[in-house]
Design a protein around this motif. Sequence first.
Motif, PDB file in Angstrom:
ATOM      1  N   ASP A  75      15.274  40.277  -5.193  1.00  0.00           N
ATOM      2  CA  ASP A  75      14.032  41.221  -5.073  1.00  0.00           C
ATOM      3  C   ASP A  75      14.742  42.615  -5.092  1.00  0.00           C
ATOM      4  OD1 ASP A  75      11.874  42.047  -4.687  1.00  0.00           O
ATOM      5  OD2 ASP A  75      11.453  41.588  -2.574  1.00  0.00           O
ATOM      6  N   GLY A  76      13.798  43.715  -5.217  1.00  0.00           N
ATOM      7  CA  GLY A  76      14.444  44.928  -5.389  1.00  0.00           C
ATOM      8  C   GLY A  76      13.221  45.990  -5.103  1.00  0.00           C
ATOM      9  N   GLU A  77      13.478  47.142  -5.981  1.00  0.00           N
ATOM     10  CA  GLU A  77      12.498  48.350  -5.477  1.00  0.00           C
ATOM     11  C   GLU A  77      12.670  49.388  -6.186  1.00  0.00           C
ATOM     12  OE1 GLU A  77      14.366  50.700  -1.644  1.00  0.00           O
ATOM     13  OE2 GLU A  77      13.474  48.768  -1.207  1.00  0.00           O
ATOM     14  N   ALA A  94      16.957  45.542  -9.001  1.00  0.00           N
ATOM     15  CA  ALA A  94      16.876  44.329  -8.261  1.00  0.00           C
ATOM     16  C   ALA A  94      18.161  43.618  -7.993  1.00  0.00           C
ATOM     17  CB  ALA A  94      16.007  43.171  -8.930  1.00  0.00           C
ATOM     18  N   THR A 135      17.586  37.156   1.022  1.00  0.00           N
ATOM     19  CA  THR A 135      16.966  38.111   0.048  1.00  0.00           C
ATOM     20  C   THR A 135      16.690  39.293   0.661  1.00  0.00           C
ATOM     21  OG1 THR A 135      15.982  36.133  -1.143  1.00  0.00           O
ATOM     22  CG2 THR A 135      14.834  38.556  -1.613  1.00  0.00           C
ATOM     23  N   ARG A 174      18.147  42.982   0.070  1.00  0.00           N
ATOM     24  CA  ARG A 174      17.588  44.154  -0.586  1.00  0.00           C
ATOM     25  C   ARG A 174      17.856  45.378   0.422  1.00  0.00           C
ATOM     26  NH1 ARG A 174      11.405  43.537  -0.505  1.00  0.00           N
ATOM     27  NH2 ARG A 174      11.712  43.690   1.750  1.00  0.00           N
ATOM     28  N   ARG A 225      19.973  48.503  -0.781  1.00  0.00           N
ATOM     29  CA  ARG A 225      19.393  49.914  -0.890  1.00  0.00           C
ATOM     30  C   ARG A 225      19.991  50.883  -0.008  1.00  0.00           C
ATOM     31  NH1 ARG A 225      17.974  54.037  -1.314  1.00  0.00           N
ATOM     32  NH2 ARG A 225      15.944  54.972  -1.417  1.00  0.00           N
TER      33      ARG A 225
END
Length: 362
Positions: free
Chosen positions: A143-145, A279, A292, A296, A300
Amino acid sequence: MTSLSKTPNFPMNAWYAAAYDVDVKRALLARTICNKKLVLYRQTDGTPVALEDACWHRLLPLSMGRLEGDTVVCGYHGLVFNSSGRCIEMPSQETLNPSACVRSYPVVEKHRLIWIWLGEASKADPATIPDFHWNEDPSWAGDGETIHAKCDYRLVVDNLMDLTHETFVHVTSLHQSEQAESPFEVTYDDKFVTISRWMHNVDAPPFWAVQLRKHNGWTGKVDRWQIIRFEAPCTVTIDVGVAPVGTGAREGDRSQGVNGYVLNTITPETDTTSHYIWAFCRNYRINEQSITQQFRQGVRSVFREDEMVVEAQQRAILDHPDREFYNLNIDAGALWARRFIDRMIQMETAIHSTVIPIRVAN
């Protein structure tokens, strides 16, 4: 003829990631990309749309209007635009002005991202969208942002193309003194610039030591790798990981180690701001959602340290407009990446600045 216009910082004939797929909904989303104001939304069948965010009539941003079916209704006088940007309804008149339209842009949803093409629409080939398949490959989890970075997108590219900075910037997570001294190899072809670095028989940095211990209990020396691949103008994928020393990771057997891909695409917003979409994907313990989330959050925190550096760089650049960068050997990857970007810009600039001479009769 000498042009007085400023050389652009980014090419327009390229696919840019506008947003994660989940961020584009049945609602109007305003977004600036490459200095262009856009409004994005999904039609009733889920198809994403991108239009110029300025009504043909009085230029009010369409993002201040409302979505009605598959059309956008201007919030000022109620002009209605379809997904192609054509005005299909005007107030108090039946005859529509044939010039009443706003520009629409090619949009493709792929690899969990919404990609947009701002240049010549005839050149928008979906096959050339950067490869982010790890984002949706069932053999990987991640996952990411999106980070709103207050800097020129090329500063983020520079940062990603030289990971020796981890030794000095990410002291508590990725620090490893051997990294700054390890040799690396730079290769390139017509499409990619690749930086490969292997560190053999070293202590795992804190971030990776924890992952390897949880994965198979290993606490000894490791072989570590970083393989960075740049695709112009703004996409960087990084193959990273560690494996117990001497278990064949460099030869291709990573089964005893932990492997991840850091996916990065940095979309210019303006000349000095950008949308940094990232991600982190892994190919081990892929069904554990808690890992996960931990990844993340951890990545981050690491990227926040990078963000502080590149934003400070941007402020310094604006404070010292006459200064230029000096380069070291470790900057080879970033220099090649910038050459690729400059080549794309120069090709577009040359086409658009062609001057047809006017013959004057004697």
